[in-house]
Design an enzyme around this catalytic site. Structure first.
Site, PDB file in Angstrom:
ATOM      1  N   GLU A 197      35.905  29.183  22.469  1.00  0.00           N
ATOM      2  CA  GLU A 197      36.341  30.561  22.207  1.00  0.00           C
ATOM      3  C   GLU A 197      35.157  31.520  22.188  1.00  0.00           C
ATOM      4  O   GLU A 197      35.260  32.670  22.596  1.00  0.00           O
ATOM      5  CB  GLU A 197      37.100  30.628  20.875  1.00  0.00           C
ATOM      6  CG  GLU A 197      38.377  29.822  20.845  1.00  0.00           C
ATOM      7  CD  GLU A 197      39.424  30.366  21.804  1.00  0.00           C
ATOM      8  OE1 GLU A 197      39.312  30.067  23.018  1.00  0.00           O
ATOM      9  OE2 GLU A 197      40.336  31.068  21.363  1.00  0.00           O
ATOM     10  N   THR A 214      40.641  39.329  25.115  1.00  0.00           N
ATOM     11  CA  THR A 214      40.370  39.260  23.679  1.00  0.00           C
ATOM     12  C   THR A 214      39.154  40.126  23.345  1.00  0.00           C
ATOM     13  O   THR A 214      39.130  40.825  22.331  1.00  0.00           O
ATOM     14  CB  THR A 214      40.122  37.797  23.271  1.00  0.00           C
ATOM     15  OG1 THR A 214      41.296  37.052  23.585  1.00  0.00           O
ATOM     16  CG2 THR A 214      39.833  37.663  21.792  1.00  0.00           C
TER      17      THR A 214
HETATM   18  N1  LIG Z   1      39.842  27.199  30.748  1.00  0.00           N
HETATM   19  C1  LIG Z   1      40.109  28.478  30.600  1.00  0.00           C
HETATM   20  N2  LIG Z   1      41.389  28.876  30.437  1.00  0.00           N
HETATM   21  C2  LIG Z   1      41.698  30.196  30.311  1.00  0.00           C
HETATM   22  N3  LIG Z   1      40.804  31.196  30.354  1.00  0.00           N
HETATM   23  C3  LIG Z   1      39.503  30.832  30.513  1.00  0.00           C
HETATM   24  C4  LIG Z   1      39.106  29.479  30.627  1.00  0.00           C
HETATM   25  N4  LIG Z   1      37.757  29.463  30.735  1.00  0.00           N
HETATM   26  C5  LIG Z   1      37.335  30.724  30.723  1.00  0.00           C
HETATM   27  N5  LIG Z   1      38.388  31.586  30.581  1.00  0.00           N
HETATM   28  C6  LIG Z   1      38.312  33.060  30.532  1.00  0.00           C
HETATM   29  O1  LIG Z   1      38.788  33.470  29.250  1.00  0.00           O
HETATM   30  C7  LIG Z   1      39.483  34.700  29.355  1.00  0.00           C
HETATM   31  C8  LIG Z   1      40.868  34.496  28.713  1.00  0.00           C
HETATM   32  O2  LIG Z   1      40.731  34.261  27.353  1.00  0.00           O
HETATM   33  P1  LIG Z   1      41.299  35.268  26.280  1.00  0.00           P
HETATM   34  O3  LIG Z   1      40.883  34.781  24.944  1.00  0.00           O
HETATM   35  O4  LIG Z   1      40.903  36.669  26.669  1.00  0.00           O
HETATM   36  O5  LIG Z   1      42.863  35.132  26.524  1.00  0.00           O
HETATM   37  P2  LIG Z   1      43.905  34.222  25.810  1.00  0.00           P
HETATM   38  O6  LIG Z   1      43.213  32.929  25.491  1.00  0.00           O
HETATM   39  O7  LIG Z   1      45.147  34.152  26.611  1.00  0.00           O
HETATM   40  O8  LIG Z   1      44.275  35.119  24.556  1.00  0.00           O
HETATM   41  P3  LIG Z   1      44.421  34.991  22.969  1.00  0.00           P
HETATM   42  O9  LIG Z   1      43.199  34.219  22.501  1.00  0.00           O
HETATM   43  O10 LIG Z   1      44.471  36.401  22.520  1.00  0.00           O
HETATM   44  O11 LIG Z   1      45.677  34.290  22.652  1.00  0.00           O
HETATM   45  C9  LIG Z   1      39.581  35.033  30.820  1.00  0.00           C
HETATM   46  O12 LIG Z   1      38.565  35.970  31.110  1.00  0.00           O
HETATM   47  C10 LIG Z   1      39.271  33.721  31.522  1.00  0.00           C
HETATM   48  O13 LIG Z   1      38.642  33.884  32.768  1.00  0.00           O
HETATM   49  N1  LIG Z   2      42.315  36.270  16.161  1.00  0.00           N
HETATM   50  C1  LIG Z   2      41.923  36.529  17.515  1.00  0.00           C
HETATM   51  C2  LIG Z   2      42.841  35.743  18.418  1.00  0.00           C
HETATM   52  C3  LIG Z   2      42.602  36.000  19.866  1.00  0.00           C
HETATM   53  O1  LIG Z   2      41.783  35.020  20.429  1.00  0.00           O
HETATM   54  C4  LIG Z   2      42.092  38.014  17.792  1.00  0.00           C
HETATM   55  O2  LIG Z   2      43.156  38.536  17.476  1.00  0.00           O
HETATM   56  O3  LIG Z   2      41.168  38.649  18.307  1.00  0.00           O
END
Ligand SMILES: Nc1ncnc2c1ncn2[C@@H]1O[C@H](COP(=O)(O)OP(=O)(O)OP(=O)(O)O)[C@@H](O)[C@H]1O
Ligand SMILES: N[C@@H](CCO)C(=O)O
Length: 293
Positions: free
Chosen positions: A120, A168
């Site tokens: 993360e 995020t």
């Molecule tokens: N294995 C992966 N899977 C998904 N996204 C990835 C991965 N590795 C790197 N990333 C990058 O992480 C970003 C997505 O993560 P982000 O935390 O923004 O979204 P999310 O995980 O769907 O959201 P949230 O944490 O709010 O639930 C994108 O920019 C993507 O390119």
């Molecule tokens: N707690 C985090 C979760 C998203 O990765 C946020 O809201 O920014």
């Protein structure tokens, strides 16, 4: 080869910013790992064109490094990136479980939480654990500096994912730097209500406990159509509606019998705002599962 399925998750649940999370029973990522001299990554599935394969930029690269477990890692994405449904956490959690098995590291699921949280940090700059904890442990999780507490909750949910991307990193920039004592008292009360609701498996209490006056109002502005979708879901019987994680997904809690109506109302309201969306009728589910050893 080891194959692991790790679920989508929804963090915050409104009142529990950076602390609360739930595993969803769908969608999920599937990760396959094979021993190798150095880590290489392949990505297929939903939104894979937006995901880097460079181990320094993909979350699973950080997990492999943290476990000192180089591997060829194949990720089949079921959780769209930048969805607010813990897409990066699903890959991080699956990779942590798979590499722990592959290299016989012997770490417990709880011990894998800080390992998966390293992933993360790659995407948002901070190693928050509120998505990786439920992705690893399942159920409702409370992640604090002291560790993770879990409740095996069973609550029906609707997660509505619009065709909007909110990273995020961007959503963390709009989080207010302070809060009034009145808003803090309100949020603590709601968070406590939500936790009791999870323990009692009571969707009405969980929904009532999601209300948050601090972070959610700022983030709602990043989601075109949010206010209409929230109103429509509440009118259709949801007991609570909030931004899922950092957005743009919107999470509704309701009785199981109302899920189809709530999902339809949310989709219609996004459509009225000219936003394409899809809805997952889901519930609080299990954590990462090993498929084959
Ligand atoms: N294995 C992966 N899977 C998904 N996204 C990835 C991965 N590795 C790197 N990333 C990058 O992480 C970003 C997505 O993560 P982000 O935390 O923004 O979204 P999310 O995980 O769907 O959201 P949230 O944490 O709010 O639930 C994108 O920019 C993507 O390119
Ligand atoms: N707690 C985090 C979760 C998203 O990765 C946020 O809201 O920014």
């Amino acid at each position: 080869m080891v194959t692991v399925r790790a679920p989508a998750t929804s963090a915050n649940l409104g009142s529990g910013f950076d602390v609360f999370g739930v595993a969803l029973d769908r969608p999920a990522d599937i990760v396959h790992v094979e021993r190798a001299d150095r880590t290489t990554i392949e990505v297929t599935g939903v939104g894979s064109q937006y995901i880097p394969t460079d181990p320094d930029r993909n979350v699973v690269g950080a997990v492999a490094e943290a476990l000192d477990a180089p591997a060829h890692i194949r990720i089949d994405k079921g959780v769209r990136p930048s969805s607010g449904l813990g897409s990066s956490a699903a890959s991080s959690a699956a990779a942590a479980v798979a590499l722990n098995e592959l290299y016989d590291r012997g770490l417990s699921r709880e011990e894998l939480v800080p390992v998966a949280a390293e992933g993360e940090a790659v995407v948002s700059g901070e190693a928050h654990a509120d998505n990786v904890a439920p992705a690893l442990l399942g159920g409702f999780t409370v992640a604090t500096d002291e560790g993770v507490t879990t409740v095996d909750a069973d609550i029906p949910l609707v997660a509505c994912l619009p065709e909007i991307a909110v990273s995020t990193r961007d959503a963390r920039r709009v989080v207010p730097s302070d809060a009034s004592i009145e808003d803090m008292v309100h949020t603590v009360g709601r968070a406590a209500t939500l936790a009791v609701g999870m323990c009692r498996r009571d969707p009405d209490l969980v929904g009532a406990g999601m209300d948050d006056r601090v972070v959610t109002p700022a983030r709602a502005e990043l989601i075109n159509g949010y206010h209409g979708v929230r109103e429509a879901a509440l009118d259709a019987g949801a007991s609570g509606v909030t931004v899922s994680g950092a957005g743009p997904s919107v999470l509704g809690v309701c009785q199981a019998a109302d899920r189809t109506r709530v999902a339809g109302a949310m989709l219609e309201a996004f459509d009225e705002a000219d936003v394409d969306a899809r809805a997952y009728k889901t519930r609080v589910g299990r954590g990462a599962e090993v498929f084959e050893l």
